[in-house]
Design a protein around this motif. Sequence first.
Motif, PDB file in Angstrom:
ATOM      1  N   GLY A  26      12.331  -5.136  12.660  1.00  0.00           N
ATOM      2  CA  GLY A  26      11.048  -4.709  13.535  1.00  0.00           C
ATOM      3  C   GLY A  26      11.076  -5.493  14.729  1.00  0.00           C
ATOM      4  O   GLY A  26      10.926  -5.012  15.979  1.00  0.00           O
ATOM      5  N   LYS A  64      12.019  -4.148  18.337  1.00  0.00           N
ATOM      6  CA  LYS A  64      11.063  -4.245  19.463  1.00  0.00           C
ATOM      7  C   LYS A  64      11.421  -4.877  20.569  1.00  0.00           C
ATOM      8  O   LYS A  64      11.354  -4.682  21.786  1.00  0.00           O
ATOM      9  CB  LYS A  64       9.794  -4.905  18.861  1.00  0.00           C
ATOM     10  CG  LYS A  64       8.579  -4.684  19.970  1.00  0.00           C
ATOM     11  CD  LYS A  64       7.236  -5.162  19.208  1.00  0.00           C
ATOM     12  CE  LYS A  64       5.989  -4.806  19.958  1.00  0.00           C
ATOM     13  NZ  LYS A  64       4.760  -5.118  19.450  1.00  0.00           N
ATOM     14  N   ASP A  65      12.239  -5.916  20.446  1.00  0.00           N
ATOM     15  CA  ASP A  65      12.987  -6.702  21.609  1.00  0.00           C
ATOM     16  C   ASP A  65      13.845  -6.001  22.267  1.00  0.00           C
ATOM     17  O   ASP A  65      14.103  -6.005  23.547  1.00  0.00           O
ATOM     18  CB  ASP A  65      13.486  -8.020  21.322  1.00  0.00           C
ATOM     19  CG  ASP A  65      12.584  -9.234  20.795  1.00  0.00           C
ATOM     20  OD1 ASP A  65      11.535  -8.744  21.025  1.00  0.00           O
ATOM     21  OD2 ASP A  65      13.097  -9.988  20.092  1.00  0.00           O
ATOM     22  N   LEU A 123      13.675  -2.585  22.814  1.00  0.00           N
ATOM     23  CA  LEU A 123      13.026  -1.696  23.570  1.00  0.00           C
ATOM     24  C   LEU A 123      13.146  -1.858  25.120  1.00  0.00           C
ATOM     25  O   LEU A 123      13.077  -0.661  25.707  1.00  0.00           O
ATOM     26  CB  LEU A 123      11.853  -1.136  22.904  1.00  0.00           C
ATOM     27  CG  LEU A 123      11.466  -1.046  21.507  1.00  0.00           C
ATOM     28  CD1 LEU A 123      10.070  -0.717  21.246  1.00  0.00           C
ATOM     29  CD2 LEU A 123      12.391   0.201  21.220  1.00  0.00           C
ATOM     30  N   TYR A 182       7.681   4.269  20.576  1.00  0.00           N
ATOM     31  CA  TYR A 182       8.588   4.205  19.592  1.00  0.00           C
ATOM     32  C   TYR A 182       7.957   3.907  18.233  1.00  0.00           C
ATOM     33  O   TYR A 182       6.895   3.228  17.869  1.00  0.00           O
ATOM     34  CB  TYR A 182       9.587   2.601  19.704  1.00  0.00           C
ATOM     35  CG  TYR A 182      10.466   3.247  20.896  1.00  0.00           C
ATOM     36  CD1 TYR A 182      11.898   3.798  20.600  1.00  0.00           C
ATOM     37  CD2 TYR A 182      10.153   2.774  22.182  1.00  0.00           C
ATOM     38  CE1 TYR A 182      12.664   4.248  21.473  1.00  0.00           C
ATOM     39  CE2 TYR A 182      11.272   3.199  23.271  1.00  0.00           C
ATOM     40  CZ  TYR A 182      12.404   3.694  22.875  1.00  0.00           C
ATOM     41  OH  TYR A 182      13.330   3.994  23.959  1.00  0.00           O
ATOM     42  N   LEU A 204       5.782   0.967  16.517  1.00  0.00           N
ATOM     43  CA  LEU A 204       6.319  -0.014  16.912  1.00  0.00           C
ATOM     44  C   LEU A 204       5.755  -0.499  18.265  1.00  0.00           C
ATOM     45  O   LEU A 204       5.391  -1.704  18.566  1.00  0.00           O
ATOM     46  CB  LEU A 204       7.607  -0.234  16.839  1.00  0.00           C
ATOM     47  CG  LEU A 204       8.575  -1.400  16.801  1.00  0.00           C
ATOM     48  CD1 LEU A 204       8.153  -2.284  15.687  1.00  0.00           C
ATOM     49  CD2 LEU A 204       9.965  -1.223  16.813  1.00  0.00           C
ATOM     50  N   ARG A 205       5.714   0.782  19.220  1.00  0.00           N
ATOM     51  CA  ARG A 205       5.032   0.531  20.446  1.00  0.00           C
ATOM     52  C   ARG A 205       4.641   1.744  20.689  1.00  0.00           C
ATOM     53  O   ARG A 205       5.369   2.737  20.742  1.00  0.00           O
ATOM     54  CB  ARG A 205       6.181   0.044  21.526  1.00  0.00           C
ATOM     55  CG  ARG A 205       5.764  -0.066  22.916  1.00  0.00           C
ATOM     56  CD  ARG A 205       6.911  -0.645  23.982  1.00  0.00           C
ATOM     57  NE  ARG A 205       7.354   0.525  24.257  1.00  0.00           N
ATOM     58  CZ  ARG A 205       8.655   0.402  25.153  1.00  0.00           C
ATOM     59  NH1 ARG A 205       8.953  -0.588  25.480  1.00  0.00           N
ATOM     60  NH2 ARG A 205       9.166   1.554  25.676  1.00  0.00           N
TER      61      ARG A 205
END
Length: 193
Positions: free
Chosen positions: A79, A83-84, A86, A174, A181-182
Amino acid sequence: PEAAAEPAADAAEAEAAPGTSEGTDGDAARVAELEAQLSELDEQLKAKHDQVLRALAEADNARRRAAIDVENASKFSVGGFAKDLLDVADNLGRAADAVPAELRDSEEAPVLKNLYEGVVLVDTVLHKVFSKHGLTKIEPLGEKFDPNFHNAMFEAPDPTKEPGTVMHVASPGYVMHDRCLRAAGVGVVQKPA
């Protein structure tokens, strides 16, 4: 002589009776004591049986919780890394959008056309990898606003759309295995005043 024999027999029975009575009382007391012990042991057995059942249930619950924790750890362990990435996906999208539509297929600027196609290809591959690992892009244009998956950046009136509807997507959101996640950055239709 027979009459004398009867009282002697009665006397013998009378002597034997008190001894027999004491033996019966002793046996009855012993039986009562054993029954009390049996009852106590039966209660202890029930208590131990209950303890064993509770311990087995607790062990089963712990096993289930551990299995869920392992499953979640494997699902969501990437995760932070995802996330990084994205931001990388966002930048690839911005790079592709920066190329004017008329130059995307133009033979006048073949270098720009090839660069555009390369950026789109990398973006497509990146999103396939995201999908393979349970990461899904959400673009909620036209959907009802959901605070669990959308981040309202502004509100604006729009008489053609229902209030609370997403009218603009500033940045896609996302979701990883049904967990946000975002959140998508969105503009929402304002309620009429």
